[in-house]
Design a protein around this motif. Sequence first.
Motif, short mmCIF file in Angstrom:
data_model
loop_
_atom_site.label_atom_id
_atom_site.label_comp_id
_atom_site.label_asym_id
_atom_site.label_seq_id
_atom_site.Cartn_x
_atom_site.Cartn_y
_atom_site.Cartn_z
N ASP A 1 -36.20 78.01 -25.08
CA ASP A 1 -35.14 77.07 -24.72
C ASP A 1 -35.66 76.02 -23.75
OD1 ASP A 1 -33.58 78.66 -26.26
OD2 ASP A 1 -32.44 79.55 -24.61
N ILE A 2 -35.00 74.88 -23.74
CA ILE A 2 -35.30 73.81 -22.78
C ILE A 2 -34.05 73.59 -21.94
CG2 ILE A 2 -35.96 71.40 -22.45
CD1 ILE A 2 -37.40 71.47 -25.09
N GLY A 3 -34.13 74.00 -20.69
CA GLY A 3 -32.97 73.87 -19.82
C GLY A 3 -31.78 74.68 -20.30
N GLY A 4 -32.05 75.81 -20.94
CA GLY A 4 -30.96 76.65 -21.42
C GLY A 4 -30.40 76.25 -22.76
N VAL A 5 -31.03 75.27 -23.40
CA VAL A 5 -30.58 74.78 -24.72
C VAL A 5 -31.67 75.07 -25.73
CG1 VAL A 5 -29.82 72.77 -26.05
CG2 VAL A 5 -29.25 72.95 -23.61
N SER A 6 -31.31 75.63 -26.88
CA SER A 6 -32.30 75.92 -27.91
C SER A 6 -32.97 74.62 -28.35
CB SER A 6 -31.65 76.59 -29.12
OG SER A 6 -30.79 75.70 -29.80
N TYR A 7 -34.23 74.71 -28.75
CA TYR A 7 -34.98 73.50 -29.09
C TYR A 7 -34.33 72.74 -30.25
CZ TYR A 7 -38.81 70.35 -30.15
OH TYR A 7 -39.56 69.21 -30.37
N GLY A 8 -33.84 73.47 -31.25
CA GLY A 8 -33.20 72.82 -32.38
C GLY A 8 -32.01 71.99 -31.96
N ALA A 9 -31.19 72.52 -31.04
CA ALA A 9 -30.04 71.77 -30.54
C ALA A 9 -30.47 70.66 -29.59
CB ALA A 9 -29.07 72.72 -29.84
N PHE A 10 -31.54 70.92 -28.83
CA PHE A 10 -32.01 69.95 -27.84
C PHE A 10 -32.40 68.61 -28.47
CE2 PHE A 10 -35.39 67.99 -25.32
CZ PHE A 10 -34.82 67.97 -24.05
N ILE A 11 -32.99 68.66 -29.68
CA ILE A 11 -33.49 67.42 -30.30
C ILE A 11 -32.41 66.66 -31.08
CG2 ILE A 11 -35.82 68.34 -30.49
CD1 ILE A 11 -35.30 68.77 -33.49
N ILE A 12 -31.21 67.22 -31.22
CA ILE A 12 -30.17 66.53 -31.98
C ILE A 12 -29.85 65.14 -31.41
CG2 ILE A 12 -27.71 66.58 -32.59
CD1 ILE A 12 -27.96 69.57 -33.03
N PRO A 13 -29.58 65.01 -30.10
CA PRO A 13 -29.30 63.67 -29.56
C PRO A 13 -30.46 62.69 -29.78
CG PRO A 13 -28.66 65.35 -27.99
CD PRO A 13 -29.45 66.04 -29.05
N GLY A 14 -31.70 63.18 -29.63
CA GLY A 14 -32.86 62.31 -29.82
C GLY A 14 -32.99 61.84 -31.26
N LEU A 15 -32.73 62.73 -32.22
CA LEU A 15 -32.83 62.35 -33.63
C LEU A 15 -31.72 61.37 -34.01
CD1 LEU A 15 -33.75 65.76 -35.32
CD2 LEU A 15 -35.20 63.75 -35.03
N ILE A 16 -30.52 61.60 -33.49
CA ILE A 16 -29.43 60.65 -33.76
C ILE A 16 -29.77 59.29 -33.18
CG2 ILE A 16 -27.01 60.11 -33.29
CD1 ILE A 16 -26.43 63.10 -33.34
N MET A 17 -30.32 59.29 -31.97
CA MET A 17 -30.67 58.03 -31.33
C MET A 17 -31.78 57.32 -32.10
SD MET A 17 -29.52 56.22 -28.87
CE MET A 17 -28.53 57.45 -28.03
N LEU A 18 -32.74 58.07 -32.61
CA LEU A 18 -33.83 57.49 -33.40
C LEU A 18 -33.28 56.76 -34.62
CD1 LEU A 18 -36.87 57.20 -34.09
CD2 LEU A 18 -36.73 59.43 -35.22
N SER A 19 -32.37 57.39 -35.35
CA SER A 19 -31.76 56.76 -36.52
C SER A 19 -30.86 55.60 -36.12
CB SER A 19 -30.95 57.79 -37.32
OG SER A 19 -31.77 58.81 -37.83
N LEU A 20 -30.13 55.79 -35.03
CA LEU A 20 -29.18 54.78 -34.59
C LEU A 20 -29.87 53.48 -34.21
CD1 LEU A 20 -26.06 54.98 -34.16
CD2 LEU A 20 -26.54 55.17 -31.72
#
Length: 253
Positions: free
Chosen positions: A49-68
């Motif tokens: 985990d990264i800061g208590g968040v699973s890695y798969g969930a952690f990258i969701i905001p970054g991936l959305i931002m990349l596409s956005l």
Amino acid sequence: MNFHAIRAIYRFEMARTFRTLMQSIASPVLSTSLYFVVFGAAIGSRMGDIGGVSYGAFIIPGLIMLSLLNESISNASFGIYMPKWAGTIYELLSAPVSYVEVVIGYVGAAATKSIALGLLILITARAFVPYHIEHPVWMVGFLILTSITFSLFGFIIGLWADDFQKLQVVPLMVVTPLTFLGGSFYSISMLPPVWQKITLFNPVVYLVSGFRWSFYGKADVNVFVSVGVTFGFMLLCLAIVWWIFRTGWKLKS
């Protein structure tokens, strides 16, 4: 305010999206889904985990931002470049339509497409990774603010470009690398202290950090600083658009 002109431009741009659904919607969603499969399921299952968040969930905001970011720039730049390329931009400039109405029509349509795409990716992510959103109002706010800001940036690129190749130069050579280096797939706190300071010069860090905070309440940068940087960039883009229409740069020559 000529609302008829704004509506005409907006509806024309939105109609173009529905004519190219595979390119405008399906392709970015599929590409992002592959990121979820590779990084979220395959690699993420082997990482802590990264800061208590699973890695798969952690990258969701970054991936959305990349596409956005990429889609906002692409939609807005292509939308205004096509009238320049076809020569119909002169009809638009000679019509009783102010530059404010032109910008609202084109940028509004591009931002609408990007927001819809971001929400669609968010829904698609649920099929791959469980996640929660602590601050949904802030999340929607960041989504709208980022879409408008980078649609304005794409509008400027569309006015600047002289050919189709130039439309892709900034997104591919500048925006995408900055997004990958902006904490989309990691927290900048994982970097050595020197690189943490250098990374703060990357404006995308503030976008990704603020957007991730709206999901999990954790951020690399204070959320108000993220909002301030985004608003500052939007105001800069508005000032450049005003200058372009005032001087006619790349429009009347």
